[in-house]
Scaffold this motif. Structure first.
Motif, PDB file in Angstrom:
ATOM      1  N   TRP A 289       0.847  -1.187   0.000  1.00 38.54           N
ATOM      2  CA  TRP A 289       0.000   0.000   0.000  1.00 38.54           C
ATOM      3  C   TRP A 289       0.884   1.238   0.000  1.00 38.54           C
ATOM      4  O   TRP A 289       1.907   1.288   0.655  1.00 38.54           O
ATOM      5  CB  TRP A 289      -0.869  -0.022   1.247  1.00 38.54           C
ATOM      6  N   GLY A 290       0.495   2.240  -0.754  1.00 40.79           N
ATOM      7  CA  GLY A 290       1.260   3.483  -0.806  1.00 40.79           C
ATOM      8  C   GLY A 290       2.445   3.378  -1.744  1.00 40.79           C
ATOM      9  O   GLY A 290       3.602   3.405  -1.295  1.00 40.79           O
ATOM     10  N   PRO A 291       2.201   3.265  -3.069  1.00 37.41           N
ATOM     11  CA  PRO A 291       3.309   3.093  -4.017  1.00 37.41           C
ATOM     12  C   PRO A 291       4.248   4.289  -4.033  1.00 37.41           C
ATOM     13  O   PRO A 291       3.823   5.435  -3.933  1.00 37.41           O
ATOM     14  CB  PRO A 291       2.581   2.937  -5.359  1.00 37.41           C
ATOM     15  N   GLN A 292       5.536   4.000  -4.159  1.00 39.86           N
ATOM     16  CA  GLN A 292       6.574   5.021  -4.220  1.00 39.86           C
ATOM     17  C   GLN A 292       7.172   5.073  -5.626  1.00 39.86           C
ATOM     18  O   GLN A 292       7.002   4.150  -6.429  1.00 39.86           O
ATOM     19  CB  GLN A 292       7.674   4.718  -3.194  1.00 39.86           C
ATOM     20  N   ALA A 293       7.860   6.156  -5.913  1.00 38.91           N
ATOM     21  CA  ALA A 293       8.410   6.359  -7.257  1.00 38.91           C
ATOM     22  C   ALA A 293       9.440   5.297  -7.628  1.00 38.91           C
ATOM     23  O   ALA A 293       9.629   4.984  -8.810  1.00 38.91           O
ATOM     24  CB  ALA A 293       9.031   7.754  -7.357  1.00 38.91           C
ATOM     25  N   ASP A 294      10.131   4.716  -6.641  1.00 36.57           N
ATOM     26  CA  ASP A 294      11.182   3.732  -6.929  1.00 36.57           C
ATOM     27  C   ASP A 294      10.653   2.292  -7.019  1.00 36.57           C
ATOM     28  O   ASP A 294      11.431   1.345  -7.096  1.00 36.57           O
ATOM     29  CB  ASP A 294      12.292   3.809  -5.878  1.00 36.57           C
ATOM     30  N   GLY A 295       9.323   2.134  -6.976  1.00 41.18           N
ATOM     31  CA  GLY A 295       8.740   0.797  -7.081  1.00 41.18           C
ATOM     32  C   GLY A 295       8.489   0.138  -5.735  1.00 41.18           C
ATOM     33  O   GLY A 295       7.903  -0.942  -5.686  1.00 41.18           O
ATOM     34  N   SER A 296       8.914   0.772  -4.657  1.00 36.53           N
ATOM     35  CA  SER A 296       8.639   0.241  -3.323  1.00 36.53           C
ATOM     36  C   SER A 296       7.290   0.772  -2.841  1.00 36.53           C
ATOM     37  O   SER A 296       6.557   1.441  -3.582  1.00 36.53           O
ATOM     38  CB  SER A 296       9.752   0.649  -2.349  1.00 36.53           C
ATOM     39  N   TYR A 297       6.972   0.491  -1.594  1.00 45.71           N
ATOM     40  CA  TYR A 297       5.718   0.960  -0.992  1.00 45.71           C
ATOM     41  C   TYR A 297       6.020   1.511   0.393  1.00 45.71           C
ATOM     42  O   TYR A 297       7.051   1.194   0.991  1.00 45.71           O
ATOM     43  CB  TYR A 297       4.713  -0.192  -0.885  1.00 45.71           C
ATOM     44  N   SER A 298       5.122   2.335   0.901  1.00 45.96           N
ATOM     45  CA  SER A 298       5.330   2.879   2.247  1.00 45.96           C
ATOM     46  C   SER A 298       4.848   1.910   3.318  1.00 45.96           C
ATOM     47  O   SER A 298       5.459   1.797   4.378  1.00 45.96           O
ATOM     48  CB  SER A 298       4.612   4.223   2.398  1.00 45.96           C
ATOM     49  N   HIS A 299       3.751   1.199   3.057  1.00 49.41           N
ATOM     50  CA  HIS A 299       3.154   0.310   4.038  1.00 49.41           C
ATOM     51  C   HIS A 299       2.586  -0.937   3.365  1.00 49.41           C
ATOM     52  O   HIS A 299       2.523  -1.010   2.127  1.00 49.41           O
ATOM     53  CB  HIS A 299       2.011   1.014   4.803  1.00 49.41           C
ATOM     54  N   CYS A 300       2.175  -1.872   4.166  1.00 54.16           N
ATOM     55  CA  CYS A 300       1.343  -2.959   3.677  1.00 54.16           C
ATOM     56  C   CYS A 300       0.346  -3.280   4.783  1.00 54.16           C
ATOM     57  O   CYS A 300       0.550  -2.924   5.944  1.00 54.16           O
ATOM     58  CB  CYS A 300       2.153  -4.189   3.274  1.00 54.16           C
ATOM     59  N   TYR A 301      -0.754  -3.888   4.414  1.00 54.95           N
ATOM     60  CA  TYR A 301      -1.736  -4.268   5.429  1.00 54.95           C
ATOM     61  C   TYR A 301      -2.047  -5.744   5.298  1.00 54.95           C
ATOM     62  O   TYR A 301      -1.899  -6.345   4.223  1.00 54.95           O
ATOM     63  CB  TYR A 301      -2.996  -3.412   5.362  1.00 54.95           C
ATOM     64  N   VAL A 302      -2.449  -6.326   6.423  1.00 57.37           N
ATOM     65  CA  VAL A 302      -2.730  -7.754   6.458  1.00 57.37           C
ATOM     66  C   VAL A 302      -4.070  -7.970   7.151  1.00 57.37           C
ATOM     67  O   VAL A 302      -4.376  -7.371   8.168  1.00 57.37           O
ATOM     68  CB  VAL A 302      -1.588  -8.530   7.168  1.00 57.37           C
ATOM     69  N   ARG A 432      -5.618  10.387 -16.803  1.00 61.99           N
ATOM     70  CA  ARG A 432      -4.474   9.700 -17.409  1.00 61.99           C
ATOM     71  C   ARG A 432      -3.574   9.178 -16.290  1.00 61.99           C
ATOM     72  O   ARG A 432      -3.309   9.881 -15.322  1.00 61.99           O
ATOM     73  CB  ARG A 432      -3.678  10.637 -18.327  1.00 61.99           C
ATOM     74  N   SER A 433      -3.122   7.960 -16.465  1.00 63.25           N
ATOM     75  CA  SER A 433      -2.232   7.358 -15.470  1.00 63.25           C
ATOM     76  C   SER A 433      -0.929   8.135 -15.395  1.00 63.25           C
ATOM     77  O   SER A 433      -0.386   8.568 -16.424  1.00 63.25           O
ATOM     78  CB  SER A 433      -1.949   5.892 -15.823  1.00 63.25           C
ATOM     79  N   THR A 434      -0.415   8.310 -14.201  1.00 63.93           N
ATOM     80  CA  THR A 434       0.828   9.030 -13.995  1.00 63.93           C
ATOM     81  C   THR A 434       1.726   8.256 -13.049  1.00 63.93           C
ATOM     82  O   THR A 434       1.315   7.279 -12.429  1.00 63.93           O
ATOM     83  CB  THR A 434       0.563  10.433 -13.408  1.00 63.93           C
ATOM     84  N   GLN A 435       2.954   8.717 -12.922  1.00 67.50           N
ATOM     85  CA  GLN A 435       3.962   8.039 -12.122  1.00 67.50           C
ATOM     86  C   GLN A 435       3.558   7.959 -10.658  1.00 67.50           C
ATOM     87  O   GLN A 435       3.307   8.988 -10.019  1.00 67.50           O
ATOM     88  CB  GLN A 435       5.301   8.785 -12.235  1.00 67.50           C
ATOM     89  N   PRO A 436       3.433   6.755 -10.083  1.00 64.35           N
ATOM     90  CA  PRO A 436       3.114   6.653  -8.656  1.00 64.35           C
ATOM     91  C   PRO A 436       4.270   7.166  -7.807  1.00 64.35           C
ATOM     92  O   PRO A 436       5.427   7.184  -8.235  1.00 64.35           O
ATOM     93  CB  PRO A 436       2.904   5.151  -8.451  1.00 64.35           C
ATOM     94  N   GLY A 437       3.955   7.581  -6.593  1.00 58.31           N
ATOM     95  CA  GLY A 437       4.992   8.043  -5.685  1.00 58.31           C
ATOM     96  C   GLY A 437       5.307   9.521  -5.807  1.00 58.31           C
ATOM     97  O   GLY A 437       6.059  10.063  -5.008  1.00 58.31           O
TER      98      GLY A 437
END
Length: 559
Positions: A289-302, A432-437
């Motif tokens: 959850w929370g995509p970053q510009a480098d392809g990582s994420y800020s969080h995840c949920y379970v 239009r889709s744009t760069q996440p993060g």
């Protein structure tokens, strides 16, 4: 119909006007706003009232998935899966700014796992069924990946036991964001919608047929006339039925679902992963959850759990027992260890599952109850929609309004022109889709083409481009926008639902609360006393969440 300004004061004035509505909906969750949109799209004079805030109940506390439900197929509910996958595709087309493709992986382990190599063979057949039932509509089929490929997606799992995995595709969405967007789209079609406007009575004519409701807003009660009243109150549906029928029918079996949020770096899964629970053979979702510009994420949920809830409908805090269940299952699948100290946010919601027979004692697991929805009409003419799931909200709404049309003596089936099957939600056209993060990408994923309105606030006052909290992408302009254009009336509306900072990172939200409250005070003309009242209410909410886990933990250890 004339588009309505999405302003609570304007909406309440419309409700007070004395002019009766064709359809009045009770409940501002995903089902209720879906019904309001469908009715308004057909040209009906439509109103919706919500006791609390839009999506304040179940519809902001789901697993945030737009999916068919692989386990429902395994349970033999092919019709539900087919319908859900068809609706998934429609929602992706009608709200591309809100709904994203979400890849899933089911890891296959060599030993000591619920999903072993033997079970994997049967699972492969189920995957093909899922694809052919409608999974293909997303444009991709499932595939088997080897251990190395599976490890790349889930590097913190027990790699020595990892044999392979199945990769398949579904979709995800911010549930609360979807509800608010649906509500605004309904207003654009002429519907009148108001939050913090609760129903306190149902009125009838001389023949005993319902002809409206009595609502309470801002301490004042007044009648609202309607030719058809729709009960879309979710887990509170029986409370509304009690106003209509004179007694609570006990037809809803609430099922509690709990989720935990943790920092993504603790797990580093780049796609959603299904985690089997060894103790009861269920599964949890682990979602980045929370995509970053480098392809990582800020969080995840379970999550999610699926257990009976026998307490009050307004009191279902996440307890230490819930947290222990989720963390035990998660840690069983990891080489690392996640502790309570790693949990940054929690949320729990109640699913409105329908009992087979009203008044019956709960039998069997809530996970085994059907997610099919039901539409019925009371003796006084109130239309009730119960059950269902977020993904199928549009079909639920369509079925409900067709019954309402029958009550009104009109043609039931919506024409192509007035159908919601291809009705674009606001923000979809021109998106239009744009760069996440990035800030641009963040706003586009939340507002679509309406992101330009948020950017305009920042252009006029650059300070509004600052983050609400360090390390999070939500910006102060979103607070102002929520108060001006999204009917946010409380601090919790903004921190819990218009943004999701509270369930991402409760401590960060607490720290940011005074600054957010100050912005809202300017927009909503709060005095100092009201601003402090809002802050106190939010602090009490956070304290209650912490206390529920702490108090239950003591009892859990004692036992």
């Amino acid at each position: 119909m004339i588009p309505r300004q999405f302003s609570r004061s304007h909406m309440l004035a419309e409700l007070r006007s004395g002019e009766p509505f064709d359809v009045l909906v009770i409940g501002g969750g995903i089902t209720g706003v879906g019904v309001a949109l469908d009715a308004a799209a057909r040209g009906l004079r439509t109103a919706l009232v919500e006791r609390d805030d839009f999506a304040s109940g179940t519809s902001s506390k789901s697993s945030k998935m737009v999916h068919g439900g692989l386990r429902y197929l395994q349970n033999g509910d092919v019709r539900l899966v087919y319908e859900a996958l068809r609706e998934r595709r429609r929602l992706m087309q009608n709200a591309p700014h809100l709904v994203d493709v979400l890849p899933f992986m089911i890891p296959i382990m060599t030993k000591d796992s619920v999903v072993s190599k033997k079970i994997a063979r049967a699972l492969g057949s189920a995957m093909w069924m899922y694809d052919f039932t409608g999974g293909w509509r997303i444009g991709k089929f499932h595939k088997r990946v080897n251990a190395k490929q599976a490890a790349e997606h889930f590097p913190t799992t027990n790699l020595d036991k990892l044999s392979s995995g199945y990769l398949y595709y579904d979709a995800g969405a911010d549930d609360a964001r979807l509800v608010v967007t649906l509500a605004r789209t309904a207003a654009q079609r002429g519907a009148v919608l108001a939050n913090r406007c609760g129903v306190v009575g149902v009125t009838t004519d001389a023949g005993g047929q319902t002809n409206g409701v009595v609502v309470e807003a801002d301490g004042d009660q007044f009648p609202v006339g309607a030719r058809v009243v729709v009960n879309a109150a979710g887990v509170w549906a029986d409370d509304v039925r009690a106003l209509d029928e004179g007694a609570n029918p006990d037809s809803i079996r609430p099922a509690k679902g709990v989720h935990l949020t943790i920092p993504w770096e603790k797990v580093r899964n780049d796609i959603a992963v299904i985690i089997p629970v060894r103790s009861d053979k269920r599964s949890l979702f682990l979602v980045p959850w929370g995509p970053q510009a480098d392809g990582s994420y800020s969080h995840c949920y379970v999550g999610t759990t699926d257990t009976d809830h026998d307490g009050g409908l307004d009191d279902h805090q996440t307890t230490a027992v819930d947290i222990d269940y989720v963390l035990t299952a998660l840690n069983d699948a990891l080489e690392t260890t996640i502790t309570l100290a790693d949990v940054t946010g929690v949320w729990s919601g109640l699913r409105p599952l329908v009992k087979a027979n009203a008044g019956d004692e709960p039998m069997g697991k809530t996970a085994d109850l059907s997610r099919q929805h039901q539409v019925a009409v009371s003796d006084s003419g109130v239309v009730r929609v119960s059950g269902g799931k977020l993904t199928t909200y549009r079909k639920m709404a369509e079925d409900t309004v067709e019954i309402a049309m029958q009550q009104l003596g009109r043609r039931r089936r919506a024409s192509r022109k007035h159908s919601t099957k291809r009705l674009k939600l606001i923000g979809a056209r021109g998106h239009r889709s744009t760069q996440p993060g990035t800030q641009v990408g963040h706003l586009a994923r939340r507002y679509g083409s309406l992101a330009a309105e948020v950017k305009a606030l920042i252009a006029f006052e650059p300070a509004l481009g600052e983050p609400i909290a360090p390390g999070h992408q939500y910006v102060l302009a979103e607070v102002v926008y929520a108060a001006r254009h999204e009917m946010a009336t409380t601090l919790s509306d903004v921190l819990e639902r218009r943004t999701r900072l509270h369930i991402f990172d409760r401590e960060a939200a607490l720290t940011a609360a005074p600054r957010v409250a100050a912005l809202m005070a300017t927009e909503l003309h709060w005095d100092m006393a009201e601003t402090e009242h809002q802050l106190d209410n939010y602090r009490q909410l956070c304290a209650a969440e912490e206390a529920a886990a702490r108090d239950q933990l003591a009892a859990h250890i004692t036992d």
